[in-house]
Write a protein that holds these residues in place. Sequence first.
Motif, mmCIF file in Angstrom:
data_model
loop_
_atom_site.group_PDB
_atom_site.id
_atom_site.type_symbol
_atom_site.label_atom_id
_atom_site.label_comp_id
_atom_site.label_asym_id
_atom_site.label_seq_id
_atom_site.Cartn_x
_atom_site.Cartn_y
_atom_site.Cartn_z
ATOM 1 N N LEU A 115 27.953 25.687 51.666
ATOM 2 C CA LEU A 115 26.782 25.515 52.525
ATOM 3 C C LEU A 115 25.651 26.450 52.119
ATOM 4 N N VAL A 116 25.975 27.697 51.810
ATOM 5 C CA VAL A 116 24.953 28.677 51.462
ATOM 6 C C VAL A 116 24.326 28.371 50.108
ATOM 7 N N SER A 117 25.100 27.846 49.172
ATOM 8 C CA SER A 117 24.597 27.614 47.812
ATOM 9 C C SER A 117 23.983 26.237 47.613
ATOM 10 N N SER A 118 24.034 25.368 48.626
ATOM 11 C CA SER A 118 23.606 23.978 48.434
ATOM 12 C C SER A 118 22.155 23.653 48.762
ATOM 13 N N PRO A 119 21.367 24.493 49.443
ATOM 14 C CA PRO A 119 19.968 24.123 49.693
ATOM 15 C C PRO A 119 19.223 23.806 48.408
ATOM 16 N N SER A 120 18.268 22.901 48.503
ATOM 17 C CA SER A 120 17.572 22.388 47.322
ATOM 18 C C SER A 120 16.940 23.473 46.460
ATOM 19 N N PRO A 121 16.249 24.474 47.003
ATOM 20 C CA PRO A 121 15.653 25.487 46.121
ATOM 21 C C PRO A 121 16.682 26.204 45.257
ATOM 22 N N ILE A 122 17.849 26.523 45.847
ATOM 23 C CA ILE A 122 18.895 27.199 45.084
ATOM 24 C C ILE A 122 19.555 26.234 44.115
ATOM 25 N N ARG A 123 19.817 25.019 44.583
ATOM 26 C CA ARG A 123 20.537 24.039 43.774
ATOM 27 C C ARG A 123 19.761 23.690 42.507
ATOM 28 N N HIS A 124 18.455 23.484 42.621
ATOM 29 C CA HIS A 124 17.669 23.079 41.470
ATOM 30 C C HIS A 124 17.259 24.256 40.588
ATOM 31 N N ALA A 125 17.173 25.449 41.168
ATOM 32 C CA ALA A 125 16.813 26.613 40.352
ATOM 33 C C ALA A 125 17.960 27.045 39.459
ATOM 34 N N PHE A 126 19.188 26.871 39.918
ATOM 35 C CA PHE A 126 20.371 27.287 39.142
ATOM 36 C C PHE A 126 21.386 26.139 39.146
ATOM 37 N N TYR A 127 20.979 24.983 38.617
ATOM 38 C CA TYR A 127 21.782 23.779 38.801
ATOM 39 C C TYR A 127 23.162 23.896 38.163
ATOM 40 N N GLU A 128 23.229 24.349 36.917
ATOM 41 C CA GLU A 128 24.521 24.418 36.238
ATOM 42 C C GLU A 128 25.436 25.448 36.891
ATOM 43 N N THR A 129 24.879 26.588 37.291
ATOM 44 C CA THR A 129 25.674 27.588 38.014
ATOM 45 C C THR A 129 26.133 27.031 39.352
ATOM 46 N N PHE A 130 25.226 26.337 40.025
ATOM 47 C CA PHE A 130 25.579 25.730 41.308
ATOM 48 C C PHE A 130 26.741 24.758 41.161
ATOM 49 N N MET A 131 26.717 23.916 40.113
ATOM 50 C CA MET A 131 27.774 22.927 39.939
ATOM 51 C C MET A 131 29.127 23.593 39.706
ATOM 52 N N CYS A 132 29.152 24.683 38.944
ATOM 53 C CA CYS A 132 30.423 25.398 38.726
ATOM 54 C C CYS A 132 30.942 25.983 40.037
ATOM 55 N N ILE A 133 30.062 26.640 40.780
ATOM 56 C CA ILE A 133 30.474 27.219 42.064
ATOM 57 C C ILE A 133 30.906 26.123 43.023
ATOM 58 N N HIS A 134 30.199 25.018 42.996
ATOM 59 C CA HIS A 134 30.476 23.913 43.910
ATOM 60 C C HIS A 134 31.872 23.339 43.657
ATOM 61 N N ARG A 135 32.176 23.089 42.390
ATOM 62 C CA ARG A 135 33.489 22.514 42.064
ATOM 63 C C ARG A 135 34.619 23.469 42.431
ATOM 64 N N ILE A 136 34.474 24.731 42.064
ATOM 65 C CA ILE A 136 35.526 25.700 42.374
ATOM 66 C C ILE A 136 35.719 25.828 43.878
ATOM 67 N N SER A 137 34.618 25.864 44.624
ATOM 68 C CA SER A 137 34.700 25.983 46.083
ATOM 69 C C SER A 137 35.369 24.767 46.698
ATOM 70 N N ILE A 138 35.108 23.593 46.148
ATOM 71 C CA ILE A 138 35.741 22.371 46.663
ATOM 72 C C ILE A 138 37.251 22.430 46.458
ATOM 73 N N TRP A 139 37.666 22.853 45.271
ATOM 74 C CA TRP A 139 39.110 22.945 45.002
ATOM 75 C C TRP A 139 39.777 23.969 45.926
ATOM 76 N N VAL A 140 39.136 25.116 46.109
ATOM 77 C CA VAL A 140 39.696 26.148 46.984
ATOM 78 C C VAL A 140 39.743 25.660 48.424
ATOM 79 N N ALA A 141 38.663 25.025 48.882
ATOM 80 C CA ALA A 141 38.635 24.519 50.260
ATOM 81 C C ALA A 141 39.682 23.438 50.466
ATOM 82 N N GLY A 142 39.839 22.544 49.489
ATOM 83 C CA GLY A 142 40.843 21.494 49.612
ATOM 84 C C GLY A 142 42.245 22.055 49.694
ATOM 85 N N ALA A 143 42.539 23.045 48.869
ATOM 86 C CA ALA A 143 43.859 23.680 48.922
ATOM 87 C C ALA A 143 44.082 24.363 50.264
#
Length: 618
Positions: free
Chosen positions: A270-298
């Motif tokens: 939630l904290v890393s997903s707002p548009s200004p953060i997402r588009h400013a650091f898109y590749e970093t955001f995608m890595c954090i997003h995927r890892i967070s999804i896996w951790v949350a799912g587990a």
Amino acid sequence: MFPFPLSQRVEQSSSTPNHLTRRGGILKGWDAESLDTLMYSHGLTGVDQAGNFLWVNTFLYMIAAISILLLAMRITSMVWKHMRHLAVMASPERQAYWARNTSRWWPWLNRHVMMAPLHKLKHNAGFQISSAIDNGTLPGRLHFIMLVIYGGLNIAWCLALPWHTPESASVVAALRGRSGTLAALNLIPTILFALRSNPLIPLLQVSYDDFNLFHRWAGRITVVESIVHTACWIHNTLEGGGATAVANALREEPSYTWGMVGTCAFTVILVSSPSPIRHAFYETFMCIHRISIWVAGAGIYVHLEKHGLPQLPWMYLIIIFYASELAIRGLYILYYNFRFTRTSRVKVEALPGEACRLTIDLVRDWHVKPGCHVHIYMPTVALWSSHPFSVAWADTPTPSKEVTSLGLESGAPSPHAQQTTRQISLVCRARTGFTRKMYEKACKSPYTFFDTFGFIEGPYGGHHSLDSFGTAVLFAGGVGITHQVMYVKHLVNGYHTGTTATQRIVLCWTVPDAQSLEWVRPWMDQILRMPGRKQCLRIKLFISRPKGRIENKAGDSVIMYAGRCNAATEIEREFKSRVGAMAVTVCGSGGMADGVRAASRAWVEEGSVEFIEEAFTF
């Protein structure tokens, strides 16, 4: 629907937790009131389980009804276009009937709801609170209505609690159960809408951008409900046993430990997903997003499994969706890009205007579809991230000569021949990150190009067919021309072979300078040499920042103008001289797309006009 009866689930799940009964536990020295409050923080005590699944079933019935309605509308539209396509084949020039609207209510609904932006003209142009911060895009009017209903129902269901209960801890427990159930339920569409290979996309012919919009908002609702669920548990535990009870539960009960891990991972998303953060650091955001999804799912899985909660089968469904989609994507990548003897290769060539032309040689035949896009991987530039680009060109084999009934040779391809290729081309502007690294590497290479290992994933999109429209007006802004070139090639060829209804094709392309024309020059040269091109195609090039005098060098069918394209003027001119139904497509900047949308809406109620937009607003 559930693996065992509700009464049995309640009995199994509401038993006293281990850390409350083991020796030295936290029960010693507590009064009866504290113990009663503490019991409302564990198991299903106080949880309105019957009400929870009443709203779950209501939600599922609503989703099913909406899906059936959307599918019926899509099938009706496809049948109508197919009938129109077949009807005009006998006499392509006589399409006056299809140029008119056959009803009043649908054009009105299309103009004021389906095509309408939320406020004034702004939809895909980013809205800004300040000039330094881009806050993303606004949803369309229809999307906004759907999101308000979706969010409002979740709020209403969370407030439909047993308020008549005298004990406040019981109400908090009921909110804990309701928010947790809805969070687990909303996680299903959150994951489903995020999948690139979502089967609903080709079935409903809805763009991935629309699904991604609902993914973001469904995810936000899921995260908020998860936080409410955790906060309710902490509240009752604190009221009953203080901070000691919370610490002991998190330390000694894996269910609570992993539940907290899942909530924390959701909060990071939630904290890393707002548009200004997402588009400013898109590749970093995608890595954090995927890892967070896996951790949350587990975390969620263990939380549900340890307590034997009835929402556990939903996690199985989510895992099946996610794993199946990854497997399908992996198989497509392996099939088109890898063989025992070789792998696909990518040639990256630097172009004027800070752009690159990518030519990908595949190892197997690839089906050509106008308007599609692919995700490309280049490990030598970006280790594991992928980036979407429209397929600008696909070299198809030259059709063999066919002998007509008069014994003459015809160079026209068979309308039923499947067009396949092993080479596709993309064009991308150098922005930041991946595209900037690729462009700079090409500029520093000998002869301003380099060859490397890479592979594609796709194709995606390309669901919109223009074959049944008598008039097609295609707008492109900058590198958005890559989405339109294949459509132009397909429609010109269809005009010559008599396989499409299109009689008038107008391409309006706005570029910053004349050097940018080099991006697609070799492909445009091929299109200009196609038989029948002079009779059906007109190309209008708008140079927004010309550095010299603009001259028309290609005759009447290719005209160059200084300045930006006025979409309202072009659409009005083409509407008044249209043949049959008219399609307007655009691929460009958000401001340009909004301008074309507004200009198209002005004529929707006057005649048969369909607006199609391609926007990568991930």
